[in-house]
Design an enzyme around this catalytic site. Structure first.
Site, PDB file in Angstrom:
ATOM      1  CB  SER A   1      -3.053   5.038   1.243  1.00  0.00           C
ATOM      2  OG  SER A   1      -3.953   4.470   2.168  1.00  0.00           O
TER       3      SER A   1
ATOM      4  CG  HIS B   1      -3.848  -0.657   4.697  1.00  0.00           C
ATOM      5  ND1 HIS B   1      -3.357   0.636   4.667  1.00  0.00           N
ATOM      6  CD2 HIS B   1      -4.333  -0.887   3.456  1.00  0.00           C
ATOM      7  CE1 HIS B   1      -3.553   1.166   3.462  1.00  0.00           C
ATOM      8  NE2 HIS B   1      -4.131   0.259   2.706  1.00  0.00           N
TER       9      HIS B   1
ATOM     10  NE  ARG C   1      -6.312   4.479  -5.344  1.00  0.00           N
ATOM     11  CZ  ARG C   1      -5.580   3.936  -4.384  1.00  0.00           C
ATOM     12  NH1 ARG C   1      -5.446   2.632  -4.295  1.00  0.00           N
ATOM     13  NH2 ARG C   1      -4.959   4.699  -3.506  1.00  0.00           N
TER      14      ARG C   1
ATOM     15  CB  CYS D   1       3.494   3.653   0.957  1.00  0.00           C
ATOM     16  SG  CYS D   1       3.256   5.364   1.448  1.00  0.00           S
TER      17      CYS D   1
ATOM     18  CE  LYS E   1      -7.777   0.227   2.382  1.00  0.00           C
ATOM     19  NZ  LYS E   1      -7.337   0.935   1.274  1.00  0.00           N
TER      20      LYS E   1
ATOM     21  CE1 TYR F   1     -11.514   7.900  -7.104  1.00  0.00           C
ATOM     22  CE2 TYR F   1     -10.694   7.214  -4.964  1.00  0.00           C
ATOM     23  CZ  TYR F   1     -10.501   7.390  -6.316  1.00  0.00           C
ATOM     24  OH  TYR F   1      -9.301   7.057  -6.886  1.00  0.00           O
TER      25      TYR F   1
ATOM     26  NE  ARG G   1      -8.228   5.724   2.010  1.00  0.00           N
ATOM     27  CZ  ARG G   1      -7.416   6.361   2.831  1.00  0.00           C
ATOM     28  NH1 ARG G   1      -7.890   6.939   3.935  1.00  0.00           N
ATOM     29  NH2 ARG G   1      -6.121   6.437   2.617  1.00  0.00           N
TER      30      ARG G   1
ATOM     31  CG  ASP H   1      -5.658  -2.126  -0.023  1.00  0.00           C
ATOM     32  OD1 ASP H   1      -4.689  -1.376   0.165  1.00  0.00           O
ATOM     33  OD2 ASP H   1      -6.828  -1.787   0.229  1.00  0.00           O
TER      34      ASP H   1
HETATM   35  P1  GTP Z   1      -3.092   1.783  -1.723  1.00  0.00           P
HETATM   36  O1  GTP Z   1      -3.786   1.047  -2.809  1.00  0.00           O
HETATM   37  O2  GTP Z   1      -3.391   3.252  -1.704  1.00  0.00           O
HETATM   38  O3  GTP Z   1      -3.278   1.186  -0.370  1.00  0.00           O
HETATM   39  O4  GTP Z   1      -1.534   1.818  -2.066  1.00  0.00           O
HETATM   40  P2  GTP Z   1      -0.365   0.780  -2.327  1.00  0.00           P
HETATM   41  O5  GTP Z   1       0.435   0.660  -1.078  1.00  0.00           O
HETATM   42  O6  GTP Z   1      -0.827  -0.466  -2.975  1.00  0.00           O
HETATM   43  O7  GTP Z   1       0.533   1.623  -3.322  1.00  0.00           O
HETATM   44  P3  GTP Z   1       1.219   1.283  -4.721  1.00  0.00           P
HETATM   45  O8  GTP Z   1       1.914  -0.041  -4.759  1.00  0.00           O
HETATM   46  O9  GTP Z   1       0.218   1.498  -5.765  1.00  0.00           O
HETATM   47  O10 GTP Z   1       2.347   2.425  -4.763  1.00  0.00           O
HETATM   48  C1  GTP Z   1       2.098   3.686  -5.166  1.00  0.00           C
HETATM   49  C2  GTP Z   1       3.324   4.519  -5.355  1.00  0.00           C
HETATM   50  O11 GTP Z   1       4.511   4.004  -4.754  1.00  0.00           O
HETATM   51  C3  GTP Z   1       3.634   4.685  -6.821  1.00  0.00           C
HETATM   52  O12 GTP Z   1       3.957   6.034  -7.032  1.00  0.00           O
HETATM   53  C4  GTP Z   1       4.840   3.795  -7.017  1.00  0.00           C
HETATM   54  O13 GTP Z   1       5.589   4.184  -8.109  1.00  0.00           O
HETATM   55  C5  GTP Z   1       5.570   3.949  -5.701  1.00  0.00           C
HETATM   56  N1  GTP Z   1       6.433   2.770  -5.392  1.00  0.00           N
HETATM   57  C6  GTP Z   1       6.042   1.506  -5.197  1.00  0.00           C
HETATM   58  N2  GTP Z   1       7.094   0.695  -4.938  1.00  0.00           N
HETATM   59  C7  GTP Z   1       8.184   1.493  -4.957  1.00  0.00           C
HETATM   60  C8  GTP Z   1       9.576   1.251  -4.740  1.00  0.00           C
HETATM   61  O14 GTP Z   1      10.018   0.152  -4.473  1.00  0.00           O
HETATM   62  N3  GTP Z   1      10.400   2.343  -4.827  1.00  0.00           N
HETATM   63  C9  GTP Z   1       9.933   3.587  -5.114  1.00  0.00           C
HETATM   64  N4  GTP Z   1      10.802   4.586  -5.170  1.00  0.00           N
HETATM   65  N5  GTP Z   1       8.628   3.843  -5.329  1.00  0.00           N
HETATM   66  C10 GTP Z   1       7.766   2.823  -5.246  1.00  0.00           C
HETATM   67  C1  SPV Z   2      -6.100   3.344   0.149  1.00  0.00           C
HETATM   68  O1  SPV Z   2      -6.298   4.575   0.163  1.00  0.00           O
HETATM   69  O2  SPV Z   2      -5.380   2.778   1.007  1.00  0.00           O
HETATM   70  C2  SPV Z   2      -6.672   2.506  -0.924  1.00  0.00           C
HETATM   71  C3  SPV Z   2      -7.665   3.119  -1.814  1.00  0.00           C
HETATM   72  O3  SPV Z   2      -6.351   1.341  -1.017  1.00  0.00           O
HETATM   73  S1  SPV Z   2      -9.244   3.246  -1.111  1.00  0.00           S
HETATM   74  O4  SPV Z   2     -10.011   2.049  -1.443  1.00  0.00           O
HETATM   75  O5  SPV Z   2      -9.877   4.430  -1.686  1.00  0.00           O
HETATM   76  O6  SPV Z   2      -9.139   3.353   0.324  1.00  0.00           O
HETATM   77 MN    MN Z   3      -5.080   0.685   0.726  1.00  0.00          MN
END
Ligand code: GTP
Ligand code: SPV
Ligand code: MN
Length: 603
Positions: free
Chosen positions: A269, A247, A387, A271, A227, A218, A86, A298
C-alpha cells in the site's frame, strides 16, 4: 428514492424492489431484523439514485461541493479523524481452524466472531436507511468476475461503491441468474456504527463467503468489494478454484513495433502501484512511439488460459488512489482523471474551494483535512492517506482491454517494496519457484495506508500481508502449484524505486523513468537483454538499461546496479527465520530454494 419500510420487505419482496433471489431476500430481511433500519433501499445504480443520494449527503454535510468550474461534480468528504486508514489490528479472518488463517492473520473462531460483531450490529441502523448494494467485481460479462452484495447504512459507501464496482441492476441480474444455477455471492454487512475505534471490527468468514465490518466508514474497511471481497475472500476462493487474487496493478506496454506486453506488479500500500499503472513514457520513449495503458491500479485476478498463459482482469471499475504526491509532474494521467466526478476524502481545500494536497504544484491550502484553518506547523493540509475515488473510464490511459471479459495475458510479474538500503533497482528470478521465494521474502517500509508506525521495515509477502484470506504457507504452496506441464508462466522480477543514497535522497528518478526498467524486463522476456547472474537472480549492468537522458552519479550506479553479498547474506538469514514462523506447513520447495541461495551467498 425507493425507500420502503423494513417490516414489510419479506412479504412481497419483488414488488418492493427486492430481488428474484430468495436467499438474498431472506438475508436482507434477517439483517434488517438485527439492525432495525428505518427504511431499506435496493440500489439500482442509476444516475437518478446517485443524484438523490448526493443531494442528501450535501444537505447533511457528509459531502461538501468543490469548485464547480475547476472540478465539476466533485466532492470533499471529511472522515472522522480517528477513521482515516485500514485497521490491521482489528481485521480478523474467522476460519474453523486457526491454522487455516495462519500467523499472517488475526484469527477468531467463527462463532465467537459472529457473536462479538453481531452484538455491535444489534439495532445499529435505527434512524438510518439500510442500502442493499449488488455489485460485480470485474466486467459484468466476464467468466473471471465474481459478484457480491454489500449491505450498508452509509450513503458515502454507496456513492463510492458505485464508482469502484459495477454496481446496481446489471450486477443484481447476474446474481439472480447465478443463483438460479445454484451459484453463490459474497455477503458483506457494513455499518459505520458510532465510528468509535473501540467498537470497530473488520471480520471475514471465508468458509461462509461472508464479511462483517463495523465502526469504520473508511476505504478498505468499508468499501467491502475492494480489499475484503476482492482480496481476502477472493484469495480464499481462488485457492480452491485454481486462480490468484492479488494486490497488483496491471498495465500494458506498447513498444515502437506495436507489440503490447501486459505486466502485473505487486507493491505494498502506498508504494507506487497507481503511479506505475498510469506511467507516461519519458521524452525519448514518447518520440519513439512507446505507450503505456492502464488496466488496473490495485487488484488483479488471474488464471491460466487454454494456451497455458496467465490471463488477468481488474475486478475494479474505479481508482481509490492516494492523493498526496499526485502532481502534473509525478502522475499527469491521475491528475487529468480527477478533474471531474470525483470524491476526495480528507484532502485540504484552497480559498476558492479546490481540493489541495501536499505535492500538488499549484494552489494554496487555507483549510486542512479536519476542516480547521491550515497551519503547516500543526498538521499537513491533506491527511497522508487522503484519497480520490474516480471512475477508471476517466483515465486518459485506461486500456480498452480492461473491459475484455477474457482478460489480458501477463508477460511479467513484478514484486517490489520500499527499501532504503540493500535492494537494487531490479533483478530477475531464475525460475517460477525462485520467483515465488522473491515474492514471499518481500520486505517494505510501512506507510500511512494503515494505522500504526510509518517507515518500519516488515515482511509483506507479495504485498498481501494485510490481504491474504488464509495461511501464507498454503498461499505460497498455491503459487508454486501453477508451475505445471504446459504452463507458460510469466517471468518474475523484483524492483525497488526507493533506494536511498547517503544523503537520504532517492537515487532513482522513478515515475516515468520506471519505463526504462519495464523495457529491460520485456527484453529479458524476449531473451534480448543482458544481465549478470548473482545468487539473488539476474541483475542488469547499468549498460543493459537505456539510461539516455538520466544522469546517475557513481554512488547511484553502485547502489542501483550493485550486489552487496554481505548484506544479502544477512537478508537471507532473516528470510529463513521469517519462513520458519510458518512452521511445517511452509512448502519444502521454498525452504530448499532459500537454503540453496543462502549456500551460494556463503560460497
Ligand atoms: P495503495 O492504493 O495504497 O495500494 O497504493 P499504491 O501502491 O497505488 O501507491 P501510489 O502509486 O499511490 O504511491 C504512493 C506513494 O509512492 C506516493 O508518495 C508516490 O509519490 C510514491 N511513488 C510512486 N512511484 C514512485 C517512484 O517511482 N519513485 C518514488 N520515489 N516514489 C514513488
Ligand atoms: C491500500 O491500503 O492498499 C489501499 C487503500 O489500496 S484501501 O482501500 O483503504 O485498502
Ligand atoms: Mn491497495
Amino acid at each position: 428514492m425507493n425507500a420502503i419500510a423494513a417490516a414489510s420487505t419479506a412479504s412481497d419482496p419483488h414488488k418492493q424492489g427486492a430481488s428474484r433471489h430468495a436467499g438474498l431476500n431472506a438475508w436482507v430481511a434477517e439483517v434488517a431484523r438485527l439492525t432495525q433500519p428505518d427504511a431499506i433501499h435496493w440500489c439500482d445504480g442509476s444516475d437518478a439514485e446517485n443524484a438523490a443520494l448526493v443531494a442528501k449527503m450535501e444537505a447533511d454535510g457528509t459531502l461538501i461541493r468543490l469548485n464547480e468550474e475547476t472540478h465539476p461534480n466533485s466532492w470533499l468528504h471529511r472522515s472522522h479523524p480517528d477513521d482515516v486508514a485500514r485497521v490491521e489490528h482489528l481485521t480478523f479472518v474467522c476460519t474453523s481452524h486457526a491454522d487455516d488463517a495462519g500467523p499472517n492473520n488475526h484469527w477468531m473462531a467463527p462463532e465467537e466472531g459472529h457473536a462479538q460483531i453481531d452484538a455491535l450490529f444489534e439495532g445499529c441502523m435505527r434512524g438510518r436507511t439500510l442500502y442493499v448494494i449488488p455489485y460485480c467485481m470485474g466486467p459484468i460479462d466476464s467468466p473471471l468476475s465474481r459478484c457480491g452484495v454489500e449491505i450498508t447504512d452509509s450513503p458515502y459507501v454507496v456513492a463510492n461503491m458505485r464508482i469502484m464496482t459495477r454496481m446496481g441492476a446489471a450486477a443484481l441480474a447476474r446474481i439472480e441468474r447465478e443463483g438460479e444455477a445454484g451459484g453463490s455471492f459474497v455477503k458483506g454487512l457494513h455499518s459505520i456504527g458510532e465510528l468509535d475505534p473501540n467498537r470497530r471490527f473488520i471480520m471475514h468468514f471465508p468458509e461462509e463467503l461472508t464479511i462483517k465490518s463495523y465502526g469504520s466508514g473508511y476505504g478498505g474497511n468499508a468499501l467491502l468489494g475492494k480489499k475484503c471481497h476482492a482480496l481476502r475472500i477472493a484469495s480464499y476462493q481462488a485457492r480452491s478454484e485454481g486462480w490468484l487474487a492479488e494486490h497488483m496493478l496491471i498495465l500494458g506496454v506498447e513498444n515502437p513495433q506495436g507489440e503490447t506486453h501486459y505486466i502485473a506488479a505487486a507493491f505494498p500500500s502506498a508504494c507506487g502501484k497507481t503511479n506505475l499503472a498510469m506511467l507516461i513514457p519519458p521524452e525519448g520513449y514518447l518520440k519513439d512511439g512507446w505507450k503505456v495503458t492502464t488496466v488496473g491500479d490495485d487488484i488483479c485476478w488471474m488464471r491460466p488460459g487454454a494456451d497455458g498463459r496467465l490471463y488477468a482482469i481488474n475486478p475494479e471499475a474505479g481508482f481509490f488512489g492516494v492523493a498526496p504526491g499526485t502532481s502534473i509532474n509525478s502522475n499527469p494521467n491521475a491528475l487529468k482523471t480527477i478533474q471531474k466526478n470525483t470524491i476526495f476524502t480528507n484532502v485540504g481545500v484552497t480559498a476558492d474551494n479546490q481540493p489541495w494536497w501536499e505535492g500538488l504544484q499549484s494552489g494554496t491550502p487555507v483549510t486542512d483535512w479536519r476542516g480547521e484553518p491550515y497551519d503547516a506547523a500543526k498538521r499537513p493540509a491533506a491527511h497522508p492517506n487522503s484519497r480520490f475515488t474516480v471512475s477508471a473510464k476517466q483515465c486518459p490511459s485506461y486500456s480498452p482491454m480492461a473491459e475484455d471479459p477474457q482478460g489480458v495475458p501477463i508477460s511479467a510479474i513484478v514484486f517490489g517494496g520500499r527499501r532504503a538500503s540493500l535492494v537494487p533497482l531490479v533483478f530477475e528470478a531464475r525460475d517460477w519457484t525462485h520467483g515465488v521465494l522473491v515474492g514471499a521474502a518481500m520486505g517494505s517500509e510501512t506507510t500511512a495506508a494503515a494505522t500504526g508506525a510509518v517507515g518500519v521495515m516488515r515482511r509483506d509477502p507479495m504485498a498481501m500481508k494485510p490481504f491474504c484470506g488464509y495461511n501464507f504457507a498454503d498461499y505460497f504452496n498455491h503459487w508454486l502449484s501453477f508451475d505445471q506441464a504446459g504452463a507458460k508462466l510469466p517471468k518474475i522480477f523484483h524492483v525497488n524505486w526507493f533506494r536511498k543514497g547517503d544523503d537520504g535522497k532517492f537515487l532513482w528518478p522513478g515515475f516515468g523513468d520506471n519505463l526504462r526498467v519495464l523495457e529491460w524486463m520485456i527484453e529479458r522476456v524476449k531473451g534480448t537483454a543482458g544481465a549478470v547472474d548473482t545468487p539473488i537472480g539476474a541483475l542488469p549492468r547499468a549498460e543493459d538499461i537505456n539510461l539516455d537522458g538520466v544522469s546517475l552519479g557513481e554512488e547511484a550506479r553502485d547502489k542501483l546496479f550493485g550486489f552487496d553479498r554481505d548484506g544479502w547474506r544477512a537478508e537471507f538469514a532473516s528470510i529463513g527465520h521469517y519462513l520458519e514462523e510458518y512452521g511445517p506447513r511452509i512448502p519444502q520447495a521454498l525452504i530448499d530454494e532459500q537454503q540453496r541461495i543462502a549456500a551460494q551467498l556463503d560460497a
